[in-house]
Design a protein around this motif. Structure first.
Motif, PDB file in Angstrom:
ATOM      1  N   ALA A  38       0.843  -1.199   0.000  1.00  0.00           N
ATOM      2  CA  ALA A  38       0.000   0.000   0.000  1.00  0.00           C
ATOM      3  C   ALA A  38       0.878   1.249   0.000  1.00  0.00           C
ATOM      4  N   SER A  39       0.361   2.305  -0.590  1.00  0.00           N
ATOM      5  CA  SER A  39       1.087   3.575  -0.598  1.00  0.00           C
ATOM      6  C   SER A  39       0.968   4.231   0.777  1.00  0.00           C
ATOM      7  N   ASP A  40       1.865   5.162   1.051  1.00  0.00           N
ATOM      8  CA  ASP A  40       1.784   5.890   2.318  1.00  0.00           C
ATOM      9  C   ASP A  40       0.449   6.620   2.430  1.00  0.00           C
ATOM     10  N   GLU A  41      -0.025   7.156   1.323  1.00  0.00           N
ATOM     11  CA  GLU A  41      -1.319   7.851   1.327  1.00  0.00           C
ATOM     12  C   GLU A  41      -2.442   6.903   1.752  1.00  0.00           C
ATOM     13  N   GLU A  42      -2.441   5.691   1.214  1.00  0.00           N
ATOM     14  CA  GLU A  42      -3.467   4.706   1.583  1.00  0.00           C
ATOM     15  C   GLU A  42      -3.342   4.303   3.048  1.00  0.00           C
ATOM     16  N   ILE A  43      -2.118   4.175   3.522  1.00  0.00           N
ATOM     17  CA  ILE A  43      -1.893   3.788   4.918  1.00  0.00           C
ATOM     18  C   ILE A  43      -2.404   4.875   5.859  1.00  0.00           C
ATOM     19  N   TYR A  44      -2.078   6.120   5.572  1.00  0.00           N
ATOM     20  CA  TYR A  44      -2.548   7.224   6.416  1.00  0.00           C
ATOM     21  C   TYR A  44      -4.070   7.346   6.364  1.00  0.00           C
ATOM     22  N   GLU A  45      -4.633   7.175   5.191  1.00  0.00           N
ATOM     23  CA  GLU A  45      -6.095   7.246   5.055  1.00  0.00           C
ATOM     24  C   GLU A  45      -6.759   6.183   5.922  1.00  0.00           C
ATOM     25  N   ASP A  46      -6.231   4.973   5.877  1.00  0.00           N
ATOM     26  CA  ASP A  46      -6.769   3.883   6.691  1.00  0.00           C
ATOM     27  C   ASP A  46      -6.595   4.185   8.178  1.00  0.00           C
ATOM     28  N   TYR A  47      -5.420   4.655   8.550  1.00  0.00           N
ATOM     29  CA  TYR A  47      -5.122   4.966   9.951  1.00  0.00           C
ATOM     30  C   TYR A  47      -6.076   6.035  10.482  1.00  0.00           C
ATOM     31  N   LEU A  48      -6.277   7.085   9.709  1.00  0.00           N
ATOM     32  CA  LEU A  48      -7.124   8.193  10.157  1.00  0.00           C
ATOM     33  C   LEU A  48      -8.608   7.857  10.129  1.00  0.00           C
ATOM     34  N   LEU A  49      -8.970   6.792   9.454  1.00  0.00           N
ATOM     35  CA  LEU A  49     -10.358   6.325   9.457  1.00  0.00           C
ATOM     36  C   LEU A  49     -10.807   5.973  10.878  1.00  0.00           C
ATOM     37  N   ALA A  74     -10.505  16.893  25.657  1.00  0.00           N
ATOM     38  CA  ALA A  74      -9.226  16.654  24.982  1.00  0.00           C
ATOM     39  C   ALA A  74      -8.694  15.262  25.313  1.00  0.00           C
ATOM     40  N   PHE A  75      -8.844  14.856  26.573  1.00  0.00           N
ATOM     41  CA  PHE A  75      -8.384  13.529  26.979  1.00  0.00           C
ATOM     42  C   PHE A  75      -9.148  12.438  26.232  1.00  0.00           C
ATOM     43  N   VAL A  76     -10.464  12.564  26.166  1.00  0.00           N
ATOM     44  CA  VAL A  76     -11.283  11.551  25.489  1.00  0.00           C
ATOM     45  C   VAL A  76     -10.904  11.461  24.017  1.00  0.00           C
ATOM     46  N   TYR A  77     -10.750  12.619  23.366  1.00  0.00           N
ATOM     47  CA  TYR A  77     -10.363  12.602  21.953  1.00  0.00           C
ATOM     48  C   TYR A  77      -8.968  12.002  21.766  1.00  0.00           C
ATOM     49  N   ALA A  78      -8.050  12.312  22.666  1.00  0.00           N
ATOM     50  CA  ALA A  78      -6.689  11.767  22.556  1.00  0.00           C
ATOM     51  C   ALA A  78      -6.678  10.264  22.812  1.00  0.00           C
ATOM     52  N   PHE A  79      -7.477   9.817  23.765  1.00  0.00           N
ATOM     53  CA  PHE A  79      -7.472   8.396  24.125  1.00  0.00           C
ATOM     54  C   PHE A  79      -8.140   7.534  23.064  1.00  0.00           C
ATOM     55  N   PHE A  80      -9.225   8.021  22.479  1.00  0.00           N
ATOM     56  CA  PHE A  80      -9.986   7.202  21.538  1.00  0.00           C
ATOM     57  C   PHE A  80      -9.757   7.560  20.074  1.00  0.00           C
ATOM     58  N   GLY A  81      -9.050   8.644  19.817  1.00  0.00           N
ATOM     59  CA  GLY A  81      -8.800   9.049  18.438  1.00  0.00           C
ATOM     60  C   GLY A  81      -7.333   8.914  18.077  1.00  0.00           C
ATOM     61  N   VAL A  82      -7.020   9.251  16.842  1.00  0.00           N
ATOM     62  CA  VAL A  82      -5.636   9.236  16.372  1.00  0.00           C
ATOM     63  C   VAL A  82      -5.346  10.550  15.651  1.00  0.00           C
ATOM     64  N   HIS A  83      -4.080  10.835  15.504  1.00  0.00           N
ATOM     65  CA  HIS A  83      -3.627  12.002  14.755  1.00  0.00           C
ATOM     66  C   HIS A  83      -2.524  11.551  13.812  1.00  0.00           C
TER      67      HIS A  83
END
Length: 125
Positions: A38-49, A74-83
């Motif tokens: 997979a391309s880096d773009e596809e990997i990041y897209e999947d990760y950010l999903l 902020a804690f909830v978003y950081a714990f359950f989300g990704v950046h």
């Protein structure tokens, strides 16, 4: 190393996860996608999903807090989300140790070109 061994050895679907399902799991998924070409773009897209798919869980957690403070939000978003920066940091550390992610996968996990080709044959249609 077990992760790729299991993927190579089994003929059944594999469910992999961690506590929140985003950090170790996200990195494992990124490694698998990289191994599959997979391309880096596809990997990041999947990760950010993860953020989109975690939204109901995040909203439920915030509702449970009743009037959460900005710090709690902020804690909830950081714990359950990704950046994107999380995956950037992982790649940065990997590239300090190896010249490419593919070489890192071989050095750290024994994922040789032959094994990568086996994974591609098995999972890419």
């Amino acid at each position: 190393t077990k992760f790729f061994e299991i993927l190579l050895e089994t003929d059944t679907p594999v469910y992999f996860h961690c506590s929140a399902g985003k950090d170790r799991t996200g990195l494992a998924a990124a490694f698998l996608l990289k191994a599959l070409g997979a391309s880096d773009e596809e990997i990041y897209e999947d990760y950010l999903l993860t953020n989109e798919l975690s939204r109901p869980n995040i909203e439920r957690r915030l509702e449970q807090l009743e009037n959460p403070t900005p710090q709690q939000q902020a804690f909830v978003y950081a714990f359950f989300g990704v950046h994107q920066e999380y995956l950037d940091a992982a790649y940065e550390e990997i590239l300090k140790q190896s010249d490419t992610v593919e070489h890192y996968l071989e050095e750290a996990f024994g994922l040789t070109d032959n094994k990568r080709q086996q994974l591609i044959k098995k999972f890419v249609r």
